[in-house]
Design an enzyme around this catalytic site. Structure first.
Site, mmCIF file in Angstrom:
data_model
loop_
_atom_site.group_PDB
_atom_site.id
_atom_site.type_symbol
_atom_site.label_atom_id
_atom_site.label_comp_id
_atom_site.label_asym_id
_atom_site.label_seq_id
_atom_site.Cartn_x
_atom_site.Cartn_y
_atom_site.Cartn_z
ATOM 1 N N LYS A 1 16.707 66.394 96.810
ATOM 2 C CA LYS A 1 16.226 66.111 98.170
ATOM 3 C C LYS A 1 17.363 65.668 99.083
ATOM 4 C CE LYS A 1 12.860 63.606 96.410
ATOM 5 N NZ LYS A 1 11.774 62.638 96.244
ATOM 6 N N ARG B 1 15.214 68.228 83.460
ATOM 7 C CA ARG B 1 14.808 68.620 84.810
ATOM 8 C C ARG B 1 15.113 70.094 85.029
ATOM 9 N NH1 ARG B 1 15.927 64.519 88.256
ATOM 10 N NH2 ARG B 1 16.056 65.633 90.197
ATOM 11 N N GLU C 1 8.813 59.968 95.233
ATOM 12 C CA GLU C 1 9.223 59.038 96.275
ATOM 13 C C GLU C 1 9.099 59.798 97.596
ATOM 14 O OE1 GLU C 1 13.216 57.382 96.097
ATOM 15 O OE2 GLU C 1 12.826 56.292 97.953
HETATM 16 P P1 ATP Z 1 15.534 64.418 93.826
HETATM 17 O O1 ATP Z 1 16.707 64.124 92.981
HETATM 18 O O2 ATP Z 1 15.384 65.846 94.186
HETATM 19 O O3 ATP Z 1 15.401 63.526 95.001
HETATM 20 P P2 ATP Z 1 13.759 62.773 92.401
HETATM 21 O O4 ATP Z 1 13.723 62.798 90.924
HETATM 22 O O5 ATP Z 1 14.436 61.657 93.070
HETATM 23 O O6 ATP Z 1 14.302 64.165 92.885
HETATM 24 P P3 ATP Z 1 11.072 61.995 92.836
HETATM 25 O O7 ATP Z 1 10.344 62.041 94.098
HETATM 26 O O8 ATP Z 1 11.471 60.681 92.297
HETATM 27 O O9 ATP Z 1 12.325 62.928 92.990
HETATM 28 O O10 ATP Z 1 10.338 62.849 91.729
HETATM 29 C C1 ATP Z 1 8.973 62.819 91.402
HETATM 30 C C2 ATP Z 1 8.827 63.358 90.010
HETATM 31 O O11 ATP Z 1 9.328 64.686 89.939
HETATM 32 C C3 ATP Z 1 9.619 62.534 89.022
HETATM 33 O O12 ATP Z 1 8.829 62.320 87.880
HETATM 34 C C4 ATP Z 1 10.815 63.391 88.731
HETATM 35 O O13 ATP Z 1 11.298 63.149 87.451
HETATM 36 C C5 ATP Z 1 10.265 64.795 88.904
HETATM 37 N N1 ATP Z 1 11.327 65.728 89.267
HETATM 38 C C6 ATP Z 1 12.167 65.654 90.320
HETATM 39 N N2 ATP Z 1 13.065 66.652 90.311
HETATM 40 C C7 ATP Z 1 12.768 67.404 89.229
HETATM 41 C C8 ATP Z 1 13.323 68.592 88.655
HETATM 42 N N3 ATP Z 1 14.358 69.206 89.208
HETATM 43 N N4 ATP Z 1 12.761 69.079 87.531
HETATM 44 C C9 ATP Z 1 11.717 68.472 86.982
HETATM 45 N N5 ATP Z 1 11.144 67.357 87.449
HETATM 46 C C10 ATP Z 1 11.656 66.822 88.561
HETATM 47 MG MG MG Z 2 14.369 59.774 93.341
#
Ligand code: ATP
Ligand code: MG
Length: 544
Positions: free
Chosen positions: A265, A255, A30
């Site tokens: 983020k 994760r 995102e």
């Molecule tokens: P955050 O919680 O940091 O905002 P998010 O999961 O909302 O992370 P996205 O932009 O939706 O972030 O993530 C893109 C991809 O990266 C998704 O498939 C998500 O599952 C993966 N991802 C995000 N954070 C991690 C992590 N800490 N370890 C492994 N994969 C991750």
């Molecule tokens: Mg997200």
């Protein structure tokens, strides 16, 4: 193909059974922030599968929430993925499919599987029930298809205020899975979208949009993190009822979490917004752009992800493993050089004025045939202030009154006297060099406890050091009370260090090992000469 983790096991089975002909994954960020080291793990998994199975992988921006998304983030994400060396097949945007999403929603309404609900978000929550109690049905649940079609169209046309109505899937208010209790599919939101502008007044929710995005792109394996496990029945429900022929399969993995940092983020944005760091790419940030700026090699990040592995159970990885990987890579890729952080002048009394000797310093002393670079040795040189002591503490093995020290690649010096200023501060140390004491010469065997780095005064280049350390004080649980754990001394700037002239014409961005100090990246020119960022210290107790 040998499987190295449970995801590859699933893929192997699907290929063997003929369920899929080839493998198609996607990385779906995102654009609401910069990528962090956690994303690197997801990137390594998704692009690793593409490479291993000769499949495909899309970069797909999951841009369904216009309030938090920005073009700046879209661009930064693209740069970070390129930097890691991954090549995507197609660059897609969830917003490209807004019209299709709308049509699929209409299809579900026509099938009696979606309805417009006038309850507020709060009211929906109130009657949703709990894990042990079923929810109550919305009074709007049994609206006719015709009425739902009309209301949904009017939602799109702007007839209602934000939050006045939502579109919900009609599934099961008594389901043991809360996600299946008539989840919201669409909300009304007047917000400027970074790509579609003000064209849309309704936006799809993640749970509805994501499976459709995957299905539209013919993704075979939709890999996401564990928190979506409970959403999988809903994912499958949408794909099934929207009648996709080759349904994608969602697979969840743990994760990445790392000690001593925050990774979400949301938290990283707070650090930026509160001015606690110098932007998303501050070298102390766990973002990929921060690591790039600091001098972490992309190969080290990929090795780290490889070592962490892919698991189904959450665990927290020691941040020192990442530093280990950085050091491990730089050991064979960052040439040695001499830097003196706190210069102290040494005058060699028995060395003639104007005489210089050239000395070759191996770039990689661990390799016998290493390339070398030259430095000049002369009458006046700098060593580090910490390598001389008038009142040495116990077990101090460097230069002391009456003692000896060896200069890296050069001669052994013997203490003679000191010059002090009016305050009694040592301003220079006089020594005599021992003839024929260079390595391989007849006096080289004289016992000396330590060898120190040095820089010839006449050739010394002034430089600034940005000594970064952890943004957070040592802590076990990542993200726990993180705001109280901010390290007030995560950056120390040294303005009056010196380096050998070898560093003068090096490419900006290149890394070096400053002997006995740390790995540093040449970051550019500062006010006081060359500017270096400390990438990582030389040693750590961490053992693999
Ligand atoms: P955050 O919680 O940091 O905002 P998010 O999961 O909302 O992370 P996205 O932009 O939706 O972030 O993530 C893109 C991809 O990266 C998704 O498939 C998500 O599952 C993966 N991802 C995000 N954070 C991690 C992590 N800490 N370890 C492994 N994969 C991750
Ligand atoms: Mg997200």
């Amino acid at each position: 193909m040998e499987a190295t983790n449970f995801i590859e096991n699933i893929i192997n089975k699907d290929l063997e059974s003929g369920k899929v002909k080839s493998v198609y994954t996607r990385f779906p960020p995102e654009p609401n922030g910069y990528l962090h080291i956690g994303h690197a793990k997801s990137l390594c998994i998704n692009f690793g599968i593409k490479e291993k199975y000769n499949g495909k992988c899309n970069l797909r921006y999951d841009d369904t929430n216009p309030v938090k998304e920005e073009v700046e983030y879209v661009d930064a994400i693209r740069e970070d993925i390129k930097w890691l060396g991954f090549v995507w097949d197609e660059e897609r945007y969830a917003s490209d499919y807004f019209e299709q999403f709308y049509e699929y929603a209409v299809m579900l309404i026509k099938k009696g599987l979606a309805y417009v609900c006038d309850l507020s978000a709060e009211e929906i929550r109130e009657i949703r029930g709990t894990l042990t109690e079923p929810g109550k049905e919305s009074p709007y649940r049994n609206r006719s298809v015709e009425e739902n079609l009309r209301l949904f169209q009017e939602m799109r046309e702007g007839k209602y205020a934000d939050g006045e109505k939502v579109l919900r899937a009609k599934i099961d208010m008594a389901s043991s899975n809360m996600n299946m209790r008539d989840p919201v599919m669409y909300r009304i939101l007047r917000a400027e979208h970074h790509r579609t502008g003000d064209k849309w007044l309704i936006y799809p929710m993640y749970d509805f949009a994501h499976p459709l995005e995957d299905a539209i792109e013919n993704i075979t394996h939709s890999i996401c993190t564990l928190e979506f496990e409970d959403h999988r029945p809903l994912y499958d429900w949408f794909v099934e009822h929207c009648e996709f022929e080759n349904p994608p399969q969602q697979i969840e993995f743990a994760r990445l979490e790392i000690t001593n940092t925050v990774m979400s983020k949301r938290y990283l944005k707070r650090l930026v917004d509160q001015g606690l760091v110098d932007g998303w790419d501050d070298p102390r940030m766990p973002t990929l752009s921060g690591m790039r700026k600091r001098g972490y090699p992309p190969e080290a990040i990929k090795n780290f992800c490889q070592k962490v592995g892919v698991a189904k159970a959450n665990s927290v990885v020691d941040h020192r493993l990442l530093e280990f990987c950085v050091r491990d890579y730089l050991n064979t890729n960052a040439p040695r050089a001499m830097m003196v952080e706190k210069p102290l002048k040494i005058i060699i009394d028995n060395w003639e004025e104007g005489r210089f000797e050239t000395i070759e310093i191996p770039d990689y002393p661990q390799n016998e045939d290493s390339a070398t670079h030259k430095v000049r040795f002369g009458k006046e040189i700098f060593i580090d202030r910490r390598d001389f002591s008038l009142n040495p503490p116990p077990k101090y093995h460097r230069l002391v009154v009456g003692g000896k020290i060896r200069l890296k690649g050069a001669y052994i010096l013997e203490y003679a006297s000191v010059d002090k200023d009016e305050n009694g501060e040592v301003v220079a140390v006089h020594c005599n060099y021992i003839e024929d004491s260079r390595s391989g010469q007849k006096n080289s065997k004289i016992k000396v406890k330590s060898t120190v780095q040095w820089v010839n005064c006449e050739d010394a280049l002034p430089c600034e050091l940005y000594k970064y350390s952890s943004l957070f004080l040592e802590q076990e649980d990542a993200d726990e009370n993180w705001e109280e754990r901010i390290n007030p001394n995560s950056l120390e700037i040294v303005k009056d260090a010196v380096v050998e002239p070898f560093l003068a014409d090096q490419e900006i961005g290149k890394s070096f090992q400053f002997m006995r100090e740390a790995y540093y990246k040449l970051a550019g020119k500062g006010e006081n000469g060359l500017k270096f960022y400390r990438i990582v210290e030389l040693k750590d107790s961490f053992k693999l």
